[in-house]
Each structure stands twice: as C-alpha cells, then as structure tokens.
Design an enzyme around this catalytic site. Sequence first.
Site, PDB file in Angstrom:
ATOM      1  N   THR A 136      -5.274   7.143  -5.670  1.00 41.46           N
ATOM      2  CA  THR A 136      -5.353   7.286  -4.214  1.00 41.46           C
ATOM      3  C   THR A 136      -4.475   8.422  -3.726  1.00 41.46           C
ATOM      4  OG1 THR A 136      -5.773   4.918  -3.986  1.00 41.46           O
ATOM      5  CG2 THR A 136      -5.053   6.086  -2.010  1.00 41.46           C
ATOM      6  N   GLU A 165       0.831  -1.206   0.000  1.00 37.97           N
ATOM      7  CA  GLU A 165       0.000   0.000   0.000  1.00 37.97           C
ATOM      8  C   GLU A 165       0.867   1.259   0.000  1.00 37.97           C
ATOM      9  OE1 GLU A 165      -2.736  -0.696  -1.103  1.00 37.97           O
ATOM     10  OE2 GLU A 165      -4.260  -0.592   0.482  1.00 37.97           O
TER      11      GLU A 165
END
Length: 315
Positions: free
Chosen positions: A188, A136
């Site tokens: 993101t 991530e």
Amino acid sequence: MANDIKSPGSSVQVLAPATVANLVCGFDVLGMALQQPQDVMTVRLTEKPGIFIQKDDVYNLPVEPEKNVAGASLLALMEEWKAPVGFEVSIDKRIKPGSGLGSSAASSAGAVVAANHLLGSPFTKEDLVRFAMNGEKVASGVKHADNIAPCIYGGITLIRSIFPLDIVQLTAPPMYVTVVHPQIEVRTSDARQILRKEVQLKAAIKQWGNIAGLVTGFLKNDYDLIGRSLEDVIIEPVRSILIPGFDDVKKRSKDAGALGGGISGSGPSIFMLSKEEYVAKGVEDVMIDVYTRLGIEFKTYVTMINYEGAKCIIS
C-alpha cells in the site's frame, strides 16, 4: 464504564471480513465488506496488563504491539479505557497481507471489536474505527478508514470526513462480487508513492461526477447507473501498471456482463460487480483464463456484500 466486563481468562472469537476499498472512483472515501475471505481472530482478556500477540501465522508479522496493526489498534483503545487491562491475540490469517483486500484492516478491526466485547461494549462503532485507524497507519503510514469502516459497520460505507470522522452507511441492491488475487504483492505504501500529487480540474470534475453517480446508483438500486459510474480517471491509470493482466481482465469481464469494477484497494486484487450469480461465475472464468495464460498463480472468490461486518461468534 461497562456493565458486562468479562472476567480474566475469558476469550472471544471474531470473524473479520475482507474489504474492497475505493470502489474504483472513491479513493479513500468508499469501501465495501465481503462475505469471503475472512480472518478468524481469538482475543483473550488477561490478568496481566499489556498486549501479547501470538506468533502463529506464516507471514512473519511482528509481535511487538506498536509494530503490529492489531497491537497498535488495541493500544489506542487501551489509552481511552484507562483502567489496567491486558489482551492476548491470536490470528488465523486468511486474508493475505499485500493482497489489496484489507488484510491490515481486518486485523485492526477484529482486534478492537473483540476487545470491546470483552470490556462490555463501552465503545461505539465510530470509536472502534478511530482506534483501528492506528493499525492502518502502521501498515501504510496513513490513517485511512475506507477499509476499516466497512469491516466494522458492514456493507458499503462512505467516509465523508476523517477529521472529524464522519461515516455514512449506504444501502445497495443485491450484487455479486468476483475477485481475483494474483499472487504478487503490491505494498500500500508503494502504491501511494506513485500517485500524482496534483490532478487537472477536468479530471477532478469527472471523478466527482462518477462518485456522486455511484452513490446515487447504490441508493436508487440503479444497476445501469452503478455500471456507468465505475470509472476512475485519476488513480487507476497509474496503479494499473503494477498489475499484470489488469486491462484484459477488466475489458473481458465487462464483455461477459459485469457491471464494472477495478483495482481492489491498492491491488493487486481486482474486483468486478455483477447483478446475477451466473454472470459473476462467468467473470471468474475470465479471470482464471487471463492469469493461467500469464502463468501467474492466483486465487479467486465469487462472493457477496457482507452486511454484518466483524462479528463475535464465540464468547
């Protein structure tokens, strides 16, 4: 270390589910796994140490391990395993990157779940979350676990703390999840950049109340409380401007009987929760109508909560 490490050449196939992060008011602390869509990953134990990522997707993802989310997660696992080991990774990518449905989390989580299986399961689920959070960080620049945790644990998870990691599995009543993925990309990292650095105290208090109400609604099987708590006064008002048709989808979905919903992760996907399947399908009709009128290509799913998380299906 492990009692049942597989021999070199052994492989395992893993189904890694899409996830909905935040669940409207729980920014970075709540997440939910979905039954559909799911990535299909194949990981093989190799005699040669290292990580070898097969180039077989249409998204032009990097194959250098440190630049690939699955590779970065495996590097973290291998650092704790310590003994020389090698993995060959192939991903049938069915969760589109940039969809807001946890595409990077699926690759990160699926890789470490597969590797753990091949090594004889020496690591706990919490360990696997720690490793996968490195993926991530590659994807968004931040080690967050709101997609990773439900992808590995299944169901709905609360991330009480990142450092130290504290994951709480939540029970919830049966619910249908309707998702629309407009075929536009919201990165993101970009979606994080536009967020305000400070919030007013009155907004924070309202948000805390909604998070507490949503968790309580899940635990008490209280659909009305779940619906009342699906409100975000901090993140959604900012991020929704990146998603054409968002306000229309949300209003019309609730008019159609949905409990509520909002942006899935950083978007552009939108999710809605419903108590009954016929309502969930009616919500899908609303979503189809909105994006057909806007002339934006889209994909929809009517699914349910996935309580298994990433799982090995062939070994």
